[in-house]
Write an enzyme that holds these catalytic residues in place. Sequence first.
Site, PDB file in Angstrom:
ATOM      1  N   ASP A  11       2.799   1.033   6.566  1.00  0.00           N
ATOM      2  CA  ASP A  11       2.417   0.590   5.219  1.00  0.00           C
ATOM      3  C   ASP A  11       2.532   1.772   4.275  1.00  0.00           C
ATOM      4  OD1 ASP A  11       1.248  -1.171   3.224  1.00  0.00           O
ATOM      5  OD2 ASP A  11      -0.580   0.013   3.418  1.00  0.00           O
ATOM      6  N   SER A  12       2.474   1.459   2.977  1.00  0.00           N
ATOM      7  CA  SER A  12       2.446   2.532   1.977  1.00  0.00           C
ATOM      8  C   SER A  12       1.160   3.349   2.050  1.00  0.00           C
ATOM      9  CB  SER A  12       2.582   1.927   0.585  1.00  0.00           C
ATOM     10  OG  SER A  12       1.463   1.107   0.315  1.00  0.00           O
ATOM     11  N   TYR A  43       3.719   1.730  -3.503  1.00  0.00           N
ATOM     12  CA  TYR A  43       5.140   1.388  -3.494  1.00  0.00           C
ATOM     13  C   TYR A  43       5.478   0.366  -4.589  1.00  0.00           C
ATOM     14  CZ  TYR A  43       6.277   3.470   1.137  1.00  0.00           C
ATOM     15  OH  TYR A  43       6.514   4.307   2.180  1.00  0.00           O
ATOM     16  N   GLY A  44       4.484  -0.360  -5.025  1.00  0.00           N
ATOM     17  CA  GLY A  44       4.704  -1.499  -5.932  1.00  0.00           C
ATOM     18  C   GLY A  44       5.568  -1.213  -7.150  1.00  0.00           C
ATOM     19  N   CYS A  74       3.467  -4.164   4.789  1.00  0.00           N
ATOM     20  CA  CYS A  74       3.443  -3.888   3.359  1.00  0.00           C
ATOM     21  C   CYS A  74       4.341  -4.939   2.735  1.00  0.00           C
ATOM     22  CB  CYS A  74       4.000  -2.486   3.122  1.00  0.00           C
ATOM     23  SG  CYS A  74       4.341  -2.111   1.387  1.00  0.00           S
ATOM     24  N   ASN A  75       3.792  -5.697   1.791  1.00  0.00           N
ATOM     25  CA  ASN A  75       4.574  -6.773   1.189  1.00  0.00           C
ATOM     26  C   ASN A  75       5.775  -6.260   0.410  1.00  0.00           C
ATOM     27  OD1 ASN A  75       3.085  -9.698   1.225  1.00  0.00           O
ATOM     28  ND2 ASN A  75       1.626  -8.047   1.467  1.00  0.00           N
ATOM     29  N   THR A  76       5.573  -5.134  -0.324  1.00  0.00           N
ATOM     30  CA  THR A  76       6.678  -4.600  -1.128  1.00  0.00           C
ATOM     31  C   THR A  76       7.821  -4.171  -0.209  1.00  0.00           C
ATOM     32  OG1 THR A  76       4.957  -3.759  -2.611  1.00  0.00           O
ATOM     33  CG2 THR A  76       7.200  -3.015  -3.009  1.00  0.00           C
ATOM     34  N   GLU A 153      -6.828   2.569  -2.432  1.00  0.00           N
ATOM     35  CA  GLU A 153      -6.499   3.882  -1.861  1.00  0.00           C
ATOM     36  C   GLU A 153      -7.589   4.923  -2.162  1.00  0.00           C
ATOM     37  OE1 GLU A 153      -3.990   4.974   0.220  1.00  0.00           O
ATOM     38  OE2 GLU A 153      -3.228   2.932   0.454  1.00  0.00           O
ATOM     39  N   CYS A 185      -0.459  -8.734  -0.773  1.00  0.00           N
ATOM     40  CA  CYS A 185      -0.432  -7.282  -0.617  1.00  0.00           C
ATOM     41  C   CYS A 185      -1.482  -6.987   0.429  1.00  0.00           C
ATOM     42  CB  CYS A 185      -0.763  -6.588  -1.945  1.00  0.00           C
ATOM     43  SG  CYS A 185      -0.980  -4.800  -1.790  1.00  0.00           S
ATOM     44  N   THR A 186      -1.104  -6.208   1.427  1.00  0.00           N
ATOM     45  CA  THR A 186      -2.062  -5.990   2.532  1.00  0.00           C
ATOM     46  C   THR A 186      -3.256  -5.140   2.130  1.00  0.00           C
ATOM     47  OG1 THR A 186      -0.589  -4.247   3.349  1.00  0.00           O
ATOM     48  CG2 THR A 186      -0.443  -6.402   4.414  1.00  0.00           C
ATOM     49  N   HIS A 187      -3.200  -4.537   0.937  1.00  0.00           N
ATOM     50  CA  HIS A 187      -4.383  -3.825   0.462  1.00  0.00           C
ATOM     51  C   HIS A 187      -5.483  -4.780  -0.012  1.00  0.00           C
ATOM     52  CE1 HIS A 187      -1.647  -0.372   0.364  1.00  0.00           C
ATOM     53  NE2 HIS A 187      -2.686   0.408   0.138  1.00  0.00           N
TER      54      HIS A 187
END
Lengths: 271, 271
Positions: A11-12, A43-44, A74-76, A153, A185-187
């Site tokens: 992931d980012s 990353y978005g 990570c979706n992006t 983050e 978004c996995t966040h």
Amino acid sequence: MFVQQPIAILDSGVGGLTVAREVMRQLPREKIVYFGDTARAPYGPRDPKVVTRFTREIVDYLIQYRPKMIVIACNTATAFALEEIRAIVDIPVVGVIKPGARAALGRTITGCIGVIGTEGTINSGAYEHALLEISPNVHVISEACPLFVPLVEKGNFRSLQTYETIRSSIGHLRKFPMDSLILGCTHYPFLADVIQEVVGPDINLISSADETAREVSNILQDQGMLARGEVIPVHQFFCSGEPQMFKSIAQQWLGEQIELTPVVWQVPQIG
Amino acid sequence: MFVQQPIAILDSGVGGLTVAREVMRQLPREKIVYFGDTARAPYGPRDPKVVTRFTREIVDYLIQYRPKMIVIACNTATAFALEEIRAIVDIPVVGVIKPGARAALGRTITGCIGVIGTEGTINSGAYEHALLEISPNVHVISEACPLFVPLVEKGNFRSLQTYETIRSSIGHLRKFPMDSLILGCTHYPFLADVIQEVVGPDINLISSADETAREVSNILQDQGMLARGEVIPVHQFFCSGEPQMFKSIAQQWLGEQIELTPVVWQVPQIG
């Protein structure tokens, strides 16, 4: 392929931990190697080509641990790099977008589905495409939420600032007749409590984390690749940025101590 | 393979309609050909070899409609015949047991999972195997319920007799600390309201119907086999027994008129 080899999750930043936690819970025999590219998150807002390059670099790094499967958590990165990564490795590569889309179609009654994600994910139209490819009659409402990943983050999950940011970003979605909202978004599962509060209790929040773990389980079981035996796996974590914040968030989210190795990228990281 | 070809769904009787309904809902573009072997239901008490032979006969019948995928929407047939059917056709064959098992592992918190099914399914140990293969620490409580399928095939979903049968068959499961109960027979979702009443509101009922439809969606989307276009598919139904009861249950469950073709087996059906 040796079934005891690990599953690589990338992931980012810390977002993919939502997937890692579900994989640990649903597949307790599986060892995970996790990479969070915290030095380069989010990353978005980045160019698709840059996201693809970053994703390749992480895959190149993790491949030394000989994973039996790669999860782009990570979706992006899934939106931009999944097909390229599939083309360059000979192990299964799982993204997070199609599992999330299928889960939403399994849950919606009204057929009106919301999607929130990074600018990159939303602008790619990947969720809309995955949803409409299956079901032509659903109505999709998308909203980019560029401010959410930085909150996560920084470990800022429940403050007043977080509430206000989320309310001003997606509060207006309440006026649509949607019954399901994809956390694209996995966040975002870190922010699920506040998101639920803002959109109201009747909306199903669809976490791609849960669904992606189920997909990992599907593939491993159907292909006879499940880890065996009674050994409790020791997971390994890597992050490219400041390790203390990553470790603190990871340990809090996973509820256990982790073994973390900081990684310094050797190449210029502009992009 | 032509993506507009139908999905074949088969069952011992009306149980597979629970899967068909979910496939219709989640995949509205897909055409279904459905076979309910009502003349020979229930399969649960039959010898595994007989169940396998019956399943092969239905597949032989449905194959003339050139399906792109076969769904064995019967737990007993999945337990005994899935591997054999996979070996004789060159299209994807989906069963209902592993999807149900994985869904339960995705939902349980306590790790104590109940499974109810026919004698055949329960005695095969198929769910226990599928669950423990993934997660060694779950505790599985199994109970065969031979009286449930006949209730459903008679359209007897909510009577006092139904309640009493269910209570005396599974009422004792309440004493276990299970939080999830797998409806390990596709007939059981017809009885879901009464089952929920008997086991209590806090137990997650896991329907393999929902999960199997999701698995069908996974495979079709991942393999680029989804039907396209705006044509509303006309499904076809076949049953080997008395057509009126099948039609009545099907139309009630699916909420629409169906086109039903009775089929008379030409060979002796002893077994």
